[in-house]
Design a protein around this motif. Structure first.
Motif, PDB file in Angstrom:
ATOM      1  N   ASN A  55       0.862  -1.186   0.000  1.00 14.95           N
ATOM      2  CA  ASN A  55       0.000   0.000   0.000  1.00 14.95           C
ATOM      3  C   ASN A  55       0.900   1.237   0.000  1.00 14.95           C
ATOM      4  OD1 ASN A  55      -1.588   2.239   0.857  1.00 14.95           O
ATOM      5  ND2 ASN A  55      -3.087   0.857   1.783  1.00 14.95           N
ATOM      6  N   ASP A  56       0.876   1.983  -1.094  1.00 16.19           N
ATOM      7  CA  ASP A  56       1.759   3.146  -1.201  1.00 16.19           C
ATOM      8  C   ASP A  56       1.496   4.160  -0.103  1.00 16.19           C
ATOM      9  OD1 ASP A  56       2.697   1.862  -3.398  1.00 16.19           O
ATOM     10  OD2 ASP A  56       2.123   3.397  -4.853  1.00 16.19           O
ATOM     11  N   SER A  57       0.255   4.290   0.314  1.00 18.70           N
ATOM     12  CA  SER A  57      -0.075   5.249   1.379  1.00 18.70           C
ATOM     13  C   SER A  57       0.602   4.859   2.683  1.00 18.70           C
ATOM     14  CB  SER A  57      -1.597   5.326   1.573  1.00 18.70           C
ATOM     15  OG  SER A  57      -2.225   5.833   0.409  1.00 18.70           O
ATOM     16  N   ALA A  58       0.690   3.548   2.944  1.00 22.96           N
ATOM     17  CA  ALA A  58       1.364   3.077   4.164  1.00 22.96           C
ATOM     18  C   ALA A  58       2.855   3.397   4.109  1.00 22.96           C
ATOM     19  CB  ALA A  58       1.151   1.570   4.331  1.00 22.96           C
ATOM     20  N   LEU A  59       3.463   3.241   2.930  1.00 25.61           N
ATOM     21  CA  LEU A  59       4.882   3.574   2.790  1.00 25.61           C
ATOM     22  C   LEU A  59       5.108   5.078   2.956  1.00 25.61           C
ATOM     23  CD1 LEU A  59       6.160   1.410  -0.213  1.00 25.61           C
ATOM     24  CD2 LEU A  59       6.352   0.938   2.229  1.00 25.61           C
ATOM     25  N   GLU A  60       4.216   5.853   2.383  1.00 25.18           N
ATOM     26  CA  GLU A  60       4.347   7.312   2.496  1.00 25.18           C
ATOM     27  C   GLU A  60       4.215   7.758   3.945  1.00 25.18           C
ATOM     28  OE1 GLU A  60       1.280   8.410  -0.168  1.00 25.18           O
ATOM     29  OE2 GLU A  60       2.514   8.144  -1.978  1.00 25.18           O
ATOM     30  N   ALA A  61       3.285   7.141   4.680  1.00 26.46           N
ATOM     31  CA  ALA A  61       3.111   7.482   6.094  1.00 26.46           C
ATOM     32  C   ALA A  61       4.340   7.083   6.901  1.00 26.46           C
ATOM     33  CB  ALA A  61       1.866   6.787   6.649  1.00 26.46           C
ATOM     34  N   ALA A  62       4.923   5.916   6.564  1.00 26.76           N
ATOM     35  CA  ALA A  62       6.117   5.452   7.267  1.00 26.76           C
ATOM     36  C   ALA A  62       7.305   6.364   6.987  1.00 26.76           C
ATOM     37  CB  ALA A  62       6.444   4.019   6.854  1.00 26.76           C
ATOM     38  N   ALA A  63       7.386   6.864   5.759  1.00 24.37           N
ATOM     39  CA  ALA A  63       8.477   7.778   5.406  1.00 24.37           C
ATOM     40  C   ALA A  63       8.421   9.036   6.247  1.00 24.37           C
ATOM     41  CB  ALA A  63       8.403   8.120   3.916  1.00 24.37           C
ATOM     42  N   ILE A  64       7.209   9.513   6.499  1.00 30.76           N
ATOM     43  CA  ILE A  64       7.044  10.727   7.302  1.00 30.76           C
ATOM     44  C   ILE A  64       7.308  10.442   8.777  1.00 30.76           C
ATOM     45  CG2 ILE A  64       5.372  12.441   8.085  1.00 30.76           C
ATOM     46  CD1 ILE A  64       4.023  12.153   5.313  1.00 30.76           C
ATOM     47  N   GLU A  65       6.730   9.354   9.283  1.00 28.69           N
ATOM     48  CA  GLU A  65       6.834   9.053  10.717  1.00 28.69           C
ATOM     49  C   GLU A  65       8.252   8.637  11.110  1.00 28.69           C
ATOM     50  OE1 GLU A  65       4.896   6.033  14.080  1.00 28.69           O
ATOM     51  OE2 GLU A  65       3.862   6.372  12.163  1.00 28.69           O
ATOM     52  N   ALA A  66       8.878   7.773  10.336  1.00 27.22           N
ATOM     53  CA  ALA A  66      10.210   7.269  10.698  1.00 27.22           C
ATOM     54  C   ALA A  66      11.325   8.213  10.267  1.00 27.22           C
ATOM     55  CB  ALA A  66      10.428   5.893  10.071  1.00 27.22           C
ATOM     56  N   ASP A  67      11.110   8.928   9.169  1.00 30.05           N
ATOM     57  CA  ASP A  67      12.127   9.842   8.618  1.00 30.05           C
ATOM     58  C   ASP A  67      13.489   9.161   8.595  1.00 30.05           C
ATOM     59  OD1 ASP A  67      13.204  12.139   7.553  1.00 30.05           O
ATOM     60  OD2 ASP A  67      13.523  13.093   9.496  1.00 30.05           O
ATOM     61  N   PRO A  68      13.603   8.025   7.895  1.00 28.69           N
ATOM     62  CA  PRO A  68      14.843   7.229   7.975  1.00 28.69           C
ATOM     63  C   PRO A  68      15.974   7.779   7.118  1.00 28.69           C
ATOM     64  CG  PRO A  68      13.310   6.219   6.442  1.00 28.69           C
ATOM     65  CD  PRO A  68      12.591   7.407   7.025  1.00 28.69           C
ATOM     66  N   ASP A  69      17.187   7.504   7.574  1.00 27.30           N
ATOM     67  CA  ASP A  69      18.362   7.757   6.748  1.00 27.30           C
ATOM     68  C   ASP A  69      18.544   6.622   5.741  1.00 27.30           C
ATOM     69  OD1 ASP A  69      19.052  10.068   8.264  1.00 27.30           O
ATOM     70  OD2 ASP A  69      19.958   8.769   9.785  1.00 27.30           O
ATOM     71  N   ALA A  70      18.310   5.403   6.217  1.00 22.51           N
ATOM     72  CA  ALA A  70      18.481   4.219   5.369  1.00 22.51           C
ATOM     73  C   ALA A  70      17.221   3.372   5.412  1.00 22.51           C
ATOM     74  CB  ALA A  70      19.674   3.393   5.831  1.00 22.51           C
ATOM     75  N   VAL A  71      16.842   2.833   4.264  1.00 21.05           N
ATOM     76  CA  VAL A  71      15.680   1.953   4.154  1.00 21.05           C
ATOM     77  C   VAL A  71      16.145   0.604   3.623  1.00 21.05           C
ATOM     78  CG1 VAL A  71      13.440   1.567   3.052  1.00 21.05           C
ATOM     79  CG2 VAL A  71      14.112   3.882   3.741  1.00 21.05           C
ATOM     80  N   PHE A  72      15.728  -0.468   4.293  1.00 22.12           N
ATOM     81  CA  PHE A  72      16.079  -1.822   3.884  1.00 22.12           C
ATOM     82  C   PHE A  72      14.789  -2.561   3.549  1.00 22.12           C
ATOM     83  CE2 PHE A  72      19.306  -0.277   6.774  1.00 22.12           C
ATOM     84  CZ  PHE A  72      20.493  -0.608   6.144  1.00 22.12           C
ATOM     85  N   ASP A  73      14.658  -2.972   2.299  1.00 14.93           N
ATOM     86  CA  ASP A  73      13.403  -3.561   1.828  1.00 14.93           C
ATOM     87  C   ASP A  73      13.519  -5.072   1.758  1.00 14.93           C
ATOM     88  OD1 ASP A  73      10.876  -3.829   0.804  1.00 14.93           O
ATOM     89  OD2 ASP A  73      11.114  -2.230  -0.671  1.00 14.93           O
ATOM     90  N   CYS A  74      13.000  -5.737   2.796  1.00 13.31           N
ATOM     91  CA  CYS A  74      13.136  -7.195   2.899  1.00 13.31           C
ATOM     92  C   CYS A  74      11.988  -7.952   2.239  1.00 13.31           C
ATOM     93  CB  CYS A  74      13.204  -7.608   4.369  1.00 13.31           C
ATOM     94  SG  CYS A  74      14.571  -6.882   5.281  1.00 13.31           S
ATOM     95  N   VAL A  75      10.910  -7.265   1.891  1.00 12.06           N
ATOM     96  CA  VAL A  75       9.726  -7.968   1.395  1.00 12.06           C
ATOM     97  C   VAL A  75       9.200  -7.342   0.103  1.00 12.06           C
ATOM     98  CG1 VAL A  75       8.992  -8.992   3.567  1.00 12.06           C
ATOM     99  CG2 VAL A  75       8.337  -6.654   3.066  1.00 12.06           C
TER     100      VAL A  75
END
Length: 329
Positions: A55-75
């Motif tokens: 769900n792209d909306s879930a990813l967008e929300a996570a990008a805002i909430e976590a504000d990560p430097d690095a993203v690791f996509d395991c799935v």
């Protein structure tokens, strides 16, 4: 980099990745649906966001909430997953996609990044969920990484071969550990010299972090044990860790036919060798765990678990018929 977002993070590779990141002082957030037990539920160093990565909306929300430097996509199992993630996390310092050695489209020894061609992938294959299209889908995900890098995204891919180790829900290695643990004669298909490159899970986790920290945008990095062993040698390693001895009985197609077994019925068997070059990853400073140590941890975890690899079992009664035929030769 200080803050990491792990998409997945609770089952196998992702679980070990979170542990590796914590050991290197990252603040970690995991994003998943919550359908599997969270081993970090009581660890206040790990935050969790509930959401479906498709769900792209879930990813967008996570990008805002976590504000990560690095993203690791395991799935990320479909090319569209990688395309969406590299768009949503385009301003991160690193986005690392777990691809696969299955992405390679030609049998070479060894398979090398940038030299060995990747699988092609049709539109139908890109949306399919069968095992037959796994390699093409991962290859198309790699191409999404390359395209993102051309747009300026610091996106990279890591290609593991067969992954094994503690908490492996696939139970592929568990089948062989169980065989050695229960029987004094173990049937190995072929002549025992089969080689299917394997990667210890903690080394895969380390590779993901090292690539995020030191890898180059638009590049892919193979990961696998730096020491290759045959299937028979793997059985012997298991026996040594179990402090037991077994007789390895090799059986070709004709002998296996007596038990109505095909060589491919055995997990971790592959007729043609599958070997990945890991030199490119090693150039970043990555090292693999000594094989005896990796096997010791894998066997110890098996003994503490309720896994037995039985879903991969060709049937001991069938094997006994094969052993009976071989004993008459």
């Amino acid at each position: 980099m200080d803050d990491a977002l792990v998409i997945g993070g609770t089952r196998f590779i992702g679980r070990h990745l979170v542990e590796d990141l914590l050991a290197h002082d990252y603040d970690v957030t995991i994003l998943n649906r919550g359908t599997h037990e969270n081993p970090f539920a009581d660890d206040d160093r790990v935050s969790r966001i509930e959401g479906d990565r498709t769900n792209d909306s879930a990813l967008e929300a996570a990008a805002i909430e976590a504000d990560p430097d690095a993203v690791f996509d395991c799935v990320a199992y479909y090319p569209k997953d990688v395309q969406a993630a590299t768009r949503i996390f385009d301003d991160c310092e690193a986005y690392v996609y777990i691809s696969s050695g299955a992405a390679y489209g030609r049998e070479e020894i060894p398979k090398r990044e940038g030299e060995t061609p990747l699988e092609s992938c049709t539109a139908d294959q890109a949306a399919d969920d069968s095992g037959e299209t796994y390699g093409p889908r991962k290859a198309e995900g790699d191409r999404a990484i390359f395209a993102a890098a051309e747009r300026g995204v610091n996106a990279m891919a890591v290609r593991p071969c067969i992954v094994y180790g503690p908490h492996d829900y696939t139970e592929r290695l568990d089948f062989w550990i169980d065989r050695v643990n229960r029987f004094d004669r173990v049937v190995v298909p072929g002549d025992g010299t089969n080689v299917w490159h394997r990667a210890y899970v903690e080394d895969v986790a380390t590779a993901l972090r090292v690539v995020a920290e030191q890898g180059d945008a638009g590049e892919a990095y193979n990961v696998g044990d730096r020491r290759l062993v045959t299937l028979e040698e793997m059985v012997d390693l298991i026996a040594a860790e179990l402090d037991t001895s077994v007789e390895v009985v090799t059986a070709g197609p004709r002998e296996l036919e007596a038990g109505e077994i095909e060589p491919d019925d055995y997990v971790l068997y592959r007729e043609y060798p599958h070997v990945l070059s890991t030199a490119k990853l090693a150039d970043l400073g990555w090292e693999s765990t000594p094989l005896e140590e990796a096997m010791a941890r894998s066997v110890a975890d098996f003994l503490e678990s309720d896994r037995d690899g039985s879903e991969h079992d060709p049937g001991r009664e069938n094997e006994e018929r094969v052993l009976g035929i071989l004993d008459t030769f």
